[in-house]
Write a protein that holds these residues in place. Structure first.
Motif, mmCIF file in Angstrom:
data_model
loop_
_atom_site.group_PDB
_atom_site.id
_atom_site.type_symbol
_atom_site.label_atom_id
_atom_site.label_comp_id
_atom_site.label_asym_id
_atom_site.label_seq_id
_atom_site.Cartn_x
_atom_site.Cartn_y
_atom_site.Cartn_z
ATOM 1 N N GLY A 82 0.819 -1.211 0.000
ATOM 2 C CA GLY A 82 0.000 0.000 0.000
ATOM 3 C C GLY A 82 0.850 1.256 0.000
ATOM 4 O O GLY A 82 0.569 2.218 -0.728
ATOM 5 N N ARG A 86 1.135 3.983 -3.011
ATOM 6 C CA ARG A 86 0.910 5.407 -2.762
ATOM 7 C C ARG A 86 2.081 6.244 -3.288
ATOM 8 O O ARG A 86 1.886 7.349 -3.787
ATOM 9 N N TYR A 128 -3.945 -5.947 -7.157
ATOM 10 C CA TYR A 128 -4.212 -4.514 -6.948
ATOM 11 C C TYR A 128 -5.612 -4.150 -7.445
ATOM 12 O O TYR A 128 -6.347 -3.431 -6.767
ATOM 13 N N ARG A 132 -8.607 -2.573 -5.330
ATOM 14 C CA ARG A 132 -9.237 -1.307 -5.738
ATOM 15 C C ARG A 132 -10.747 -1.484 -5.864
ATOM 16 O O ARG A 132 -11.524 -0.634 -5.432
ATOM 17 N N ASN A 160 -5.254 1.013 4.534
ATOM 18 C CA ASN A 160 -4.052 0.929 3.704
ATOM 19 C C ASN A 160 -4.261 1.341 2.251
ATOM 20 O O ASN A 160 -3.304 1.746 1.590
ATOM 21 N N PHE A 161 -5.470 1.211 1.739
ATOM 22 C CA PHE A 161 -5.714 1.503 0.330
ATOM 23 C C PHE A 161 -6.828 2.513 0.118
ATOM 24 O O PHE A 161 -7.308 2.691 -0.996
#
Length: 194
Positions: A82, A86, A128, A132, A160-161
């Motif tokens: 994560g 970022r 990922y 998402r 974290n996301f």
């Protein structure tokens, strides 16, 4: 003396709805008398317990099942992933020029996959995309829906996301229109036929 019945075997290929072809042995009985000197076909070995033919020698064909490779990350690896994500906004921000540089993105995904001990960058990118999607589902607030009770995993993903939430573009849903009602409004019912 009654006529002899002989057993003949025939291979029958069946394709059930599961799309897995299999081959079965079907015994066909015929009431044809065999000449006295003709050799009889050997009978299949039978299971001593029930007297049925042993299926060990029957050929079967089935499509090999493909196992989907999964990305399994520890909690520490997910937190690191994560943070890495970022720090690489060109992977998810469509407004950046580098977002369209697919060669660079592919190379970066492959490098991170190798660092995390994964098989390929494509698998990591799929992971990922699923995270998402999960962020999008958790943060989606539809009109009239009550607040959801978040699980421990949901809270971990948001922590974290959650930064991905601003980069998710939501598509408007289509409204279904009945064809009858559409025709009724365009053609008046009181109009006499011509």
């Amino acid at each position: 003396m009654p006529p002899k019945t002989s057993k003949k075997k025939r291979l029958v290929t069946t394709c059930p709805k599961k799309k897995k072809p299999s081959v079965e042995v079907e015994e066909v009985l015929s009431d044809v008398e065999e000449p006295a000197g003709s050799p009889q076909s050997p009978s299949p070995p039978t299971d001593a317990q029930d007297g049925q033919p042993d299926d060990a020698d029957v050929p079967t064909m089935s499509a090999p099942e493909k196992k989907k490779a999964a990305v399994i990350l520890t909690d520490e690896q997910e937190v690191e992933f994560g943070e890495w994500l970022r720090s690489n906004p060109f992977l998810y921000t469509k407004q950046l020029k580098e977002y369209k540089n697919t060669q660079r993105k592919t190379r970066v995904w492959a490098e991170k996959a190798a660092e995390l001990g994964q098989k390929s960058g494509t698998l990591l990118r799929t992971y990922y995309e699923s995270v998402r999607s999960k962020v999008g589902k958790i943060t989606d607030t539809k009109s009239g829906s009550s607040t959801k009770d978040l699980t421990e995993r949901d809270n971990f993903i948001i922590t974290n996301f959650g930064f991905l939430q601003t980069h998710i573009s939501r598509m408007r849903g289509r409204t279904a229109i009945s064809l009858k009602s559409q025709l009724a409004t365009t053609i008046p019912a009181s109009q006499p036929p011509s």
